[in-house]
Structure formats: C-alpha cells, structure tokens
Design a protein around this motif. Structure first.
Motif, PDB file in Angstrom:
ATOM      1  N   LYS A 266     -16.880  -2.788  -5.743  1.00 50.38           N
ATOM      2  CA  LYS A 266     -17.159  -2.114  -7.021  1.00 50.38           C
ATOM      3  C   LYS A 266     -16.361  -0.825  -7.169  1.00 50.38           C
ATOM      4  O   LYS A 266     -16.070  -0.389  -8.270  1.00 50.38           O
ATOM      5  N   GLU A 267     -16.015  -0.214  -6.049  1.00 50.80           N
ATOM      6  CA  GLU A 267     -15.278   1.042  -6.091  1.00 50.80           C
ATOM      7  C   GLU A 267     -13.769   0.847  -6.159  1.00 50.80           C
ATOM      8  O   GLU A 267     -13.074   1.654  -6.766  1.00 50.80           O
ATOM      9  N   TRP A 268     -13.248  -0.212  -5.526  1.00 50.54           N
ATOM     10  CA  TRP A 268     -11.788  -0.341  -5.491  1.00 50.54           C
ATOM     11  C   TRP A 268     -11.230  -1.319  -6.509  1.00 50.54           C
ATOM     12  O   TRP A 268     -10.058  -1.228  -6.860  1.00 50.54           O
TER      13      TRP A 268
ATOM     14  N   THR B  81      -2.837   9.416  -4.837  1.00 49.36           N
ATOM     15  CA  THR B  81      -3.300   8.128  -5.322  1.00 49.36           C
ATOM     16  C   THR B  81      -2.830   7.055  -4.353  1.00 49.36           C
ATOM     17  O   THR B  81      -1.637   6.979  -4.049  1.00 49.36           O
ATOM     18  N   LEU B  82      -3.766   6.284  -3.861  1.00 54.10           N
ATOM     19  CA  LEU B  82      -3.418   5.140  -3.030  1.00 54.10           C
ATOM     20  C   LEU B  82      -3.272   3.943  -3.950  1.00 54.10           C
ATOM     21  O   LEU B  82      -4.217   3.584  -4.655  1.00 54.10           O
TER      22      LEU B  82
ATOM     23  N   ALA C  97       0.871  -1.171   0.000  1.00 52.84           N
ATOM     24  CA  ALA C  97       0.000   0.000   0.000  1.00 52.84           C
ATOM     25  C   ALA C  97       0.909   1.223   0.000  1.00 52.84           C
ATOM     26  O   ALA C  97       1.789   1.348   0.850  1.00 52.84           O
ATOM     27  N   ASN C  98       0.706   2.099  -0.982  1.00 56.30           N
ATOM     28  CA  ASN C  98       1.566   3.265  -1.131  1.00 56.30           C
ATOM     29  C   ASN C  98       0.697   4.471  -1.464  1.00 56.30           C
ATOM     30  O   ASN C  98      -0.093   4.427  -2.399  1.00 56.30           O
ATOM     31  N   LEU C  99       0.857   5.536  -0.698  1.00 56.94           N
ATOM     32  CA  LEU C  99       0.117   6.763  -0.934  1.00 56.94           C
ATOM     33  C   LEU C  99       1.059   7.756  -1.611  1.00 56.94           C
ATOM     34  O   LEU C  99       2.043   8.180  -1.013  1.00 56.94           O
ATOM     35  N   ALA C 100       0.769   8.098  -2.858  1.00 59.68           N
ATOM     36  CA  ALA C 100       1.639   8.977  -3.646  1.00 59.68           C
ATOM     37  C   ALA C 100       0.924  10.285  -3.948  1.00 59.68           C
ATOM     38  O   ALA C 100      -0.216  10.284  -4.404  1.00 59.68           O
TER      39      ALA C 100
ATOM     40  N   PRO D 234      -7.933   7.311  -6.221  1.00 50.79           N
ATOM     41  CA  PRO D 234      -7.677   8.730  -5.970  1.00 50.79           C
ATOM     42  C   PRO D 234      -8.227   9.125  -4.597  1.00 50.79           C
ATOM     43  O   PRO D 234      -9.329   8.725  -4.218  1.00 50.79           O
ATOM     44  N   ILE D 235      -7.440   9.889  -3.846  1.00 50.04           N
ATOM     45  CA  ILE D 235      -7.831  10.316  -2.504  1.00 50.04           C
ATOM     46  C   ILE D 235      -7.395  11.769  -2.317  1.00 50.04           C
ATOM     47  O   ILE D 235      -6.294  12.147  -2.704  1.00 50.04           O
ATOM     48  N   ALA D 236      -8.264  12.563  -1.686  1.00 52.36           N
ATOM     49  CA  ALA D 236      -7.929  13.944  -1.337  1.00 52.36           C
ATOM     50  C   ALA D 236      -7.449  13.958   0.112  1.00 52.36           C
ATOM     51  O   ALA D 236      -8.129  13.468   1.009  1.00 52.36           O
ATOM     52  N   LEU D 237      -6.263  14.502   0.340  1.00 49.46           N
ATOM     53  CA  LEU D 237      -5.676  14.568   1.674  1.00 49.46           C
ATOM     54  C   LEU D 237      -5.845  15.961   2.257  1.00 49.46           C
ATOM     55  O   LEU D 237      -5.749  16.951   1.539  1.00 49.46           O
TER      56      LEU D 237
END
Length: 170
Positions: free
Chosen positions: A110-112, A72-73, A53-56, A140-143
């Motif tokens: 369904k989402e991941w 992006t996770l 798992a990598n959060l970039a 995609p994730i907003a931090l």
C-alpha cells in the motif's frame, strides 16, 4: 502446483512451455469453478525481478534547508511468472562508505505501489500482481549525511527466507 509449473513471461521461457501452461491454467480455472475452490495468489520470491533502482537527490531549494537530504528512490519491479503473485514488501537499506547499514526502511504494498495504480486496481491486495505486471514507483526518502549507498530487496513479512533479489547502488 501451478506456481511450480508457471513459466516466466519476460521472454526467457520456451514458447511451447508458455502455451502449454496457458492451456493448463484454463483447465485449472474450469476445474476450480466446478469444485467451488478459490484461486489465490501465492508468495514467490522467484517471481520478482527488480528491473531498476535509482536513488536521486532532490535539487530544490527547500531540500537544502533540511538537515536530512531529501531524495527519491525510483524502483521498477516485475512479476515475471505467468500467474498472479502476492505483492511483496520493499526494503531499502541505506549504507555508509564501509557498506555498514545505517538505516532500513520498509514499505508495504500500500505504501510503495503508486496511488493511481491502486485506484485502478481496488482489489490489488487480494488479487495479487498480474502476470508480467511491471510497476514503476517513486518513493521519497530522507538520507543522513553519511549515506553512500543503498540496497533494495523484496520480501514477504511472514517469511524468514532471505530474498535472492537484491539491487546494490553506490
């Protein structure tokens, strides 16, 4: 009974156990066909291994214009058992420097699961994850500005048992 007896297909189980289980599965399938039963995938936390798992952070000019940091996770997860297992949900917990949870984001299968994988496996929710299946997904994730770390876990929504499969990132 098969989920209890299922060996791991990630190379950690004895080869004799894997072969014996394969024969047991063949017998079970024949017995099930003759009795008219349905083999359904089961939920099993022990089946899942979060390989990585990598959060970039995004490095695009558009990412600098928004108040939240776009990222992006990247997650790689595997069904380690020799049977089909129900797809789990993923939960990403964003934490601050003190390890306090800032935000929790949950993703249904369904989402991941990648769209192209879903298209090639139209009955994926009913059939479950194939034995040994490894999935790589980019989410995609907003931090928020004070995000310092994250945790990723798998879970089944109807279960109250905590998942033993957590990944920490800082």
């Amino acid at each position: 009974m098969l989920p209890i007896l299922a060996p791991r297909v990630d190379g950690t189980s004895n080869a004799v156990a894997v072969t014996t289980f394969s024969l047991l599965q063949q017998f079970d399938e024949k017995l099930c066909r003759s009795l008219g039963c349905i083999n359904r995938p089961v939920s099993d936390f022990a089946a899942w291994k979060i390989i990585s798992a990598n959060l970039a952070l995004e490095n695009s000019p558009e990412a600098l214009k928004t108040p939240a940091n776009q990222s992006t996770l990247q997650v790689e997860i595997q069904n380690r058992l020799a049977i089909n297992i129900l797809w789990p949900y993923l939960e990403i917990s964003l934490t601050d420097a003190d390890e306090s949870e800032l935000k929790s984001i949950q993703f249904s299968p369904k989402e991941w699961l990648p769209a192209n994988w879903q298209e090639s496996h139209p009955d994926f929710l009913r059939e479950g994850a194939p034995a040994g299946e490894i999935i790589h997904s980019d989410l995609p994730i907003a931090l928020s500005q004070n995000t310092a770390g994250y945790r990723v876990r798998v879970f089944y929504p109807q279960s109250t048992t905590p998942s033993p499969h957590l990944t920490n990132g800082n």
